[in-house]
Every structure is written in structure tokens, then in C-alpha cells.
Design an enzyme around this catalytic site. Structure first.
Site, mmCIF file in Angstrom:
data_model
loop_
_atom_site.group_PDB
_atom_site.id
_atom_site.type_symbol
_atom_site.label_atom_id
_atom_site.label_comp_id
_atom_site.label_asym_id
_atom_site.label_seq_id
_atom_site.Cartn_x
_atom_site.Cartn_y
_atom_site.Cartn_z
ATOM 1 C CD GLU A 34 -2.983 -1.689 5.468
ATOM 2 O OE1 GLU A 34 -3.140 -2.611 6.292
ATOM 3 O OE2 GLU A 34 -2.508 -0.571 5.786
ATOM 4 C CD GLU A 68 1.317 -4.019 5.839
ATOM 5 O OE1 GLU A 68 2.036 -3.262 6.533
ATOM 6 O OE2 GLU A 68 0.201 -3.674 5.401
ATOM 7 C CG HIS A 74 -0.359 0.125 2.543
ATOM 8 N ND1 HIS A 74 -0.058 1.340 3.113
ATOM 9 C CD2 HIS A 74 -0.014 -0.803 3.474
ATOM 10 C CE1 HIS A 74 0.448 1.164 4.327
ATOM 11 N NE2 HIS A 74 0.491 -0.139 4.569
ATOM 12 C CG ASP A 91 2.542 0.698 8.049
ATOM 13 O OD1 ASP A 91 2.352 -0.085 7.104
ATOM 14 O OD2 ASP A 91 1.636 1.052 8.825
ATOM 15 C CG ASP A 125 -2.881 4.060 2.442
ATOM 16 O OD1 ASP A 125 -2.359 2.985 2.058
ATOM 17 O OD2 ASP A 125 -3.781 4.092 3.303
#
Length: 423
Positions: free
Chosen positions: A157, A186, A92, A123, A94
Site C-alpha cells: 500500500e 487506516e 496493508h 500505520d 507493509d
């Protein structure tokens, strides 16, 4: 370690650092969903220059999508021209709000020693960068590979993934006849394979009352007092019950191996005055009170039983309190998922971790959900894991960082997985 593929990644260390810094410097804040197209364009330009086919996909109609803040996703694919499986790396793009307490520029991508700082460094832009470098190095160092590789950078996400992976999964991008192996980078740390996550049910509970003058509360019925009885029932009966339920899933941290409940928020009575207002509230008995509940449940629990348990608790309160009424509104739910340890992508990643790090991989399950839920439940693709650089406890924190060596080691692991599955 004398290995041409590993050496290729070592020679790209500066490129790895630069890519991670460039990604961090694009402030893809969610909410509201800023700069999604910019980061997708950046990655598309890089990969198309190397022969990848790229799609830019806007999640029209998804939660949060608007002309002001469109939900853009990028899916890049490169084919070998030879029959074989497809390995997909999904990250992701974002990041959450910056928050307070930073001592560095949250979007500076500052390199200090082995660490790159910035919101999203851990992250999970560090993982995204590692997957890109891994795929590029593998293609460059392996002339006779087979099958195909995909890299996606997806939206939202942090707010459920409905404008990102869920949207793509609904349109067949993760169908098992199209993609066979998925790695989500992740930040679970470079020696861990995350097999899945617990389930979640969010619900709004509202208690009802009757408005009256605050000087004569006996003429009304306080919804806040009714909610107080609900909170007392949760505190003295539901919390102890949940603490007795344990899972066989290897959830980290260990405290999350039980069922949990978080009271996310509470709102009752009159709306709060706007910031800066000096007005006093009117004297009224509260006729409404709402709480948001965040219930995390185990793979051993059924979602219908989780919901019935809360209703039974509210019914017990109702049986003891004259005038007590309530409503429950479902907000969203996600079933637990866990990939089998014998799945091909798990076996390949475990072998690569041992090869790169010289240690046996640790198998874990996340306490919270991530986009594996959509790949599993909508895409019906079970052969999916989370694996990537970064320390999970740094996510969403001030002075968030990712280690350069961790990114490099993770990129080596990902590249070796590609060689095992496609080489």
C-alpha cells in the site's frame, strides 16, 4: 456498558496488545518488500487454528515482485453456514523505512503506559490487530451470526498497492457479489469515518537543451534554464490558480480542501557523483532537466482537464522561449473516491462509534490515497470506508505509536458493526 460482545473484547486486551507487538516486530519494510511471507504466515497460523480458511497469494508480475522480494498477501475467511453478507477487513502489512530520530527500537513493539511504539504501530498494524480481535470476539460471542467475515493483510500500500489490493481486486476478491462491506483500518482516529480520498496524478516533465562546453554556454542551450522558466510559471500562475479551487469533500486537514501541487524532485545536467567521490564535474551545459510533479485534485475536477491545464502552461512557456521543447510522461493516476454517507457500512460504523464513544462520528476524506481506490475503481465496490485507531499525523514519523485504548475502542466499534450487519 453491559454488553457481552463489548465485555468479550475487554477480556482480550492483553491478546490485543500481544498481537500488535508481534506484528510490529516483523519488519515488513517497503522498499524493498521484506518479510511479507513471514507476516502472512504468522496471521495464517493464528486464524487457521480457529477455523478460518486461508489463502496465501503472491502477486506474480506486480511492480516490485521478484524472487528476492515476493509480494505476498493473505486472505482469511470464515463462514457461518447461514446466508448473509460478507464483511471484509483489509489492512496493508507493509511499512515505510525507519528514518532517523528514533529514541526507541523501531521494531521492538515497546509498551510504555498506554502506547505501543514501533514502525507501523499506527500505520497500520494497530488497526490490523484491532480488526483481528474484533472478528475473533464477534465469532466467539455470537453463536447465531450469518454470512461471512474476511480479513486480509496485503502488500505494498505504501507504494501504491499494486502488489496487494489492486492485484486481488483484478482477480475478483472485491467483487460486489463476493464481498458487500469493506472496512480499511487506516489510522484516521477512532471517532472518524473516512469516506474516501482526493485524486492524484503523477507526471514527469522534461525540458530539452543542447550540450556544450561550460566556458562557452552560448554554444549550447541549457535545459535547466528552460526548467527555471517552467518553475516560475508554476510559482506565479499555477499555484495561485489552484488555491482558488475548493471542494465540498470534508478533506482533512482543511488546507487540503483545495487543489495542490508538489514538485517532488528535480534532476538536471550530469549525474551526481557517487557518495564519497572527490571528483569534480565536467564543465557542460545541461541538455536535460526533469521534474516529478505530484498533483492532487478534487472530485469536482476532471482528470483530462487537470492534464490539459499543465500542457497549456507548458505551451505558454514555449511560446515565449526560443528553442524550448518538452515532453510529459504519465507515471500514474488515481481518481477521487467518496462513499455515500447513507451506505450501509457507514451507517453501521457511525452507530457503533456513538455506542462505544458516546459521541457523534466525524466524517472526513483523506488528502492522500489509500487502497480504497482499488476496491472502488477495480473491484467496483462502493460500500467501503477507512476506519481505525491511531493518529494520522504519527504515520511515517520517528517514535511512531498507537494507543492501546484506541485499539480497544476501535475493536469494539468493528465488532458492533459485525453484529449490526451479520448478527
Amino acid at each position: 456498558m453491559t454488553d457481552a460482545l463489548i465485555h468479550t473484547i475487554d477480556t482480550r486486551r492483553d491478546a490485543l496488545i500481544g498481537l500488535a507487538q508481534d506484528l510490529i516486530r516483523i519488519p515488513t519494510l517497503n522498499p524493498p518488500g521484506r518479510n511479507y511471507r513471514e507476516i502472512c504466515d504468522y496471521l495464517a497460523t493464528r486464524l487457521m487454528a480457529q477455523g478460518w480458511t486461508v489463502e496465501l497469494i503472491r502477486a506474480h508480475g506486480a511492480p516490485g515482485d521478484s524472487d528476492a522480494f515476493p509480494r505476498w498477501n493473505m486472505v482469511a475467511r470464515i463462514d457461518s453456514g447461514r446466508p448473509g453478507d460478507c464483511v471484509h477487513f483489509n489492512s496493508h502489512h507493509d511499512v515505510v523505512e525507519v528514518g532517523h530520530g528514533w529514541t526507541r527500537d523501531p521494531f521492538g513493539g515497546e509498551l510504555d503506559g498506554d502506547r505501543i511504539y514501533g514502525r507501523g504501530a499506527c500505520d497500520m498494524k494497530g488497526g490490523l490487530a484491532a480488526s483481528v480481535i474484533a472478528a475473533e470476539a464477534f465469532v466467539a460471542a455470537t453463536p447465531d451470526w450469518r454470512g461471512s467475515i474476511e480479513i486480509s493483510a496485503t502488500a505494498d500500500e505504501e507504494s501504491g498497492g499494486y502488489g496487494g489490493v489492486a492485484y486481488l481486486a483484478e482477480r475478483g476478491y472485491f467483487a460486489p457479489d463476493r464481498v458487500q462491506h469493506v472496512i480499511i483500518p487506516e489510522p484516521l482516529h477512532k471517532d472518524r469515518i473516512c469516506l474516501g480520498h482526493r485524486g492524484v496524478w503523477w507526471a514527469e516533465v522534461e525540458t530539452h537543451g543542447r550540450i556544450a562546453h561550460g566556458s562557452m554556454p552560448f554554444l549550447g542551450d541549457s535545459a535547466i534554464r528552460h526548467m527555471g522558466a517552467v518553475l516560475e510559471e508554476i510559482e506565479h500562475h499555477l499555484y495561485p490558480l489552484l488555491a482558488t479551487r475548493k471542494t465540498a469533500m470534508p478533506v482533512v486537514p482543511p488546507q487540503a480542501r483545495q487543489s495542490t501541487l508538489n514538485i517532488n524532485s528535480i534532476h538536471g545536467g550530469e549525474p551526481e557523483p557517487p557518495p564519497g567521490s572527490t571528483a569534480l564535474p565536467a564543465p557542460c551545459v545541461a541538455d536535460r532537466c526533469r521534474i516529478i510533479l505530484d498533483r492532487r485534485f478534487l472530485i469536482e475536477e476532471a482528470i483530462d482537464e487537470v492534464k490539459s491545464e499543465l500542457r497549456a502552461m507548458l505551451d505558454r512557456v514555449q511560446s515565449r522561449r526560443p528553442g524550448f521543447t518538452y515532453t510529459i510522461r504519465d507515471l500514474f493516476e488515481v481518481q477521487p473516491v467518496m462513499t455515500d454517507r447513507d451506505a450501509p457500512v457507514v451507517r453501521s460504523t457511525a452507530a457503533a462509534i456513538e455506542r462505544v464513544l458516546g459521541q457523534v462520528a466525524d466524517y472526513v476524506v483523506s488528502p492522500g490515497t489509500y487502497d480504497q481506490k482499488h476496491i472502488d475503481r477495480i473491484g467496483r465496490l462502493r460500500n467501503c470506508i477507512a476506519y481505525g485507531p491511531g493518529l494520522l499525523h504519527l504515520a511515517h514519523q520517528p517514535d511512531e505509536w498507537v494507543g492501546v485504548q484506541d485499539m480497544a475502542d476501535s475493536a469494539k466499534v468493528m465488532a458492533l458493526v459485525l453484529r449490526d450487519l451479520l448478527g
